[in-house]
Design an enzyme around this catalytic site. Structure first.
Site, PDB file in Angstrom:
ATOM      1  N   ARG A  30       0.815   1.410  -9.286  1.00  0.00           N
ATOM      2  CA  ARG A  30       1.808   2.275  -8.633  1.00  0.00           C
ATOM      3  C   ARG A  30       2.213   1.720  -7.267  1.00  0.00           C
ATOM      4  O   ARG A  30       2.342   2.473  -6.295  1.00  0.00           O
ATOM      5  CB  ARG A  30       1.267   3.709  -8.493  1.00  0.00           C
ATOM      6  N   ARG A  38       6.819   6.553  -3.863  1.00  0.00           N
ATOM      7  CA  ARG A  38       7.244   7.401  -2.746  1.00  0.00           C
ATOM      8  C   ARG A  38       6.605   7.110  -1.404  1.00  0.00           C
ATOM      9  O   ARG A  38       7.083   7.579  -0.384  1.00  0.00           O
ATOM     10  CB  ARG A  38       7.013   8.873  -3.116  1.00  0.00           C
ATOM     11  N   ARG A  62      15.540   6.746  -4.370  1.00  0.00           N
ATOM     12  CA  ARG A  62      15.214   7.850  -5.271  1.00  0.00           C
ATOM     13  C   ARG A  62      16.143   9.036  -5.037  1.00  0.00           C
ATOM     14  O   ARG A  62      16.479   9.772  -5.974  1.00  0.00           O
ATOM     15  CB  ARG A  62      13.754   8.257  -5.030  1.00  0.00           C
ATOM     16  N   ASP A  93       8.210   3.896 -16.674  1.00  0.00           N
ATOM     17  CA  ASP A  93       7.153   4.888 -16.818  1.00  0.00           C
ATOM     18  C   ASP A  93       6.528   4.789 -18.205  1.00  0.00           C
ATOM     19  O   ASP A  93       7.176   4.308 -19.144  1.00  0.00           O
ATOM     20  CB  ASP A  93       7.679   6.308 -16.592  1.00  0.00           C
TER      21      ASP A  93
END
Ligand code: CP3
Length: 339
Positions: free
Chosen positions: A24, A28, A37, A74
């Site tokens: 990851r 964010r 995003r 994903d």
């Protein structure tokens, strides 16, 4: 590319410097990701936009000069083409509004051709390869069949996989039919990512740790084996990561992977001592990146000391957490570079 630190360690070569990437690593905690995003209210539209996906993939490489990039996508992208209504709900994570609980529901799923239905992944891989430094390997990935199926069965992230276990124990033929389907789709999609240009492949079985060893052998392992058998033909190294799975390690290690990711709960010294020939990946606690630099340095150095004389891939024991300070990441990477 073959000379990359990452691929050499996947192949079992002992290098004096160790490669590092982070699960990851896009996301964010990066301001440049948050900015992008904001243009996509729907996360799946972001993933399906090849330019945006390529840009998100290279953002952490630009910032941290990591030894491998992982495609921005994903593990759940194979669910919508099956006819499952997947959305990412802020604060709740993935939600499937028509979860799978019966044989009839399994039979009603749409058969699809990944080459067509997931062709945006091909475009994203091609665009990413143009942006990446030429020696940086690109990783493709899928979820373990158990993990993907559990989202489809539960309909959301679940604390105890109750519906998944219930289905397995009360209606095993439906469970098996669904998992076999997931395994085939997942294996083919993983192999396609290699054909489309990925240099190595990752299987992330994030929910495996919820199973007892006995159930893991029935509910997950055979289907992950199928994925690996299908994807092995692509001739790329495969890294298998299971979360919370120290009690399953003996079974996990029967998989024919090039390297095995272990989470931060695993006692790395004993895992390494018990398996002298196996290549591992990990396993710094992601929460440690919030700690003072001296502590990040100390624990990272401890891992480096342990793996000095063997092939190893430096990584966290799970994904980068939301809110992770960039400084913490820098300290982790610099400790590895300066070792
Ligand atoms: O940088 C990378 O690692 C590449 C991209 C990537 C994402 N998800 C992007 C993403 C990867 C490799 C994944 C894997 C993934 N997705 C896993 C396995 C690894 C793990 O963390 O255990 C799982 C279980 C998922 C399912 C998933 N996707 C969840 C539970 C969530 C919501 C929770 C969360 O972290 O927000 C997602 C959404 C998701 N996938 C985001 C990202 C960057 C957040 C979306 C946003 O920006 O709002």
């Amino acid at each position: 590319m073959k000379d990359s630190l990452f691929l050499r360690n996947c192949a079992g070569e002992v290098t004096s410097e160790k490669p590092v990437w982070m699960m990851r690593q896009a996301g964010r905690y990066l301001p440049e990701y948050r900015e992008m995003r904001a243009r996509f209210p729907n996360f799946l539209d972001f993933v399906a936009d090849a330019e945006a996906s390529a840009e998100a993939t290279v953002q952490p490489i630009r910032r941290f000069n990591l030894d491998a990039a992982i495609l921005f996508s994903d593990i759940l992208v194979t669910l919508p083409p099956l006819g499952l209504d997947l959305s990412f709900v802020s604060g709740r994570g993935p939600v499937v509004s028509n979860p799978i609980r019966t044989m009839q529901e399994v039979r009603s799923l749409t058969t699809f051709d990944s080459e067509k239905a997931l062709s945006y992944t091909r475009s994203a891989i091609e665009k990413t390869k143009q942006l990446l430094p030429s020696g940086t390997p690109l990783l493709g990935f899928v979820g373990g069949p158990l993990t993907i199926a559990s989202y489809a069965i539960e309909g959301q992230s679940s604390k105890n996989l109750l519906n998944t276990k219930k289905l397995f124990h009360s209606d095993p033929s439906t469970y098996k039919a669904f998992l076999e389907l997931m395994a085939t789709i997942t294996g083919k999609y993983l192999a396609l990512q290699a054909d489309w240009g990925c240099d190595a492949l990752v299987i992330m079985d994030s929910w495996a740790g919820h199973l007892s060893a006995e159930d893991y052998r029935e509910m997950a392992l055979p289907y992950t084996k199928t994925v690996m058998e299908i994807a092995k033909h692509a001739g790329r190294p495969i890294i298998h990561y299971a979360n919370g799975a120290s009690h399953l390690l003996k079974d996990v290690l029967t998989l024919n992977a090039s390297a095995f990711g272990v989470d931060w709960r695993a006692d790395l010294p004993s895992v390494l001592a018990d398996n002298p020939k196996t290549v591992f990946q990990g396993n710094l606690d992601p929460a440690l990146l919030f700690a003072p630099p001296s502590e990040i340095k100390r624990q990272t150095t401890e891992i480096l000391n342990l793996v000095k004389d063997r092939a190893h891939i430096m990584n966290l024991g799970h994904g980068v957490l939301q809110g992770t300070p960039i400084e913490g990441v820098n300290t982790f990477i610099e400790t590895i570079r300066n070792y």
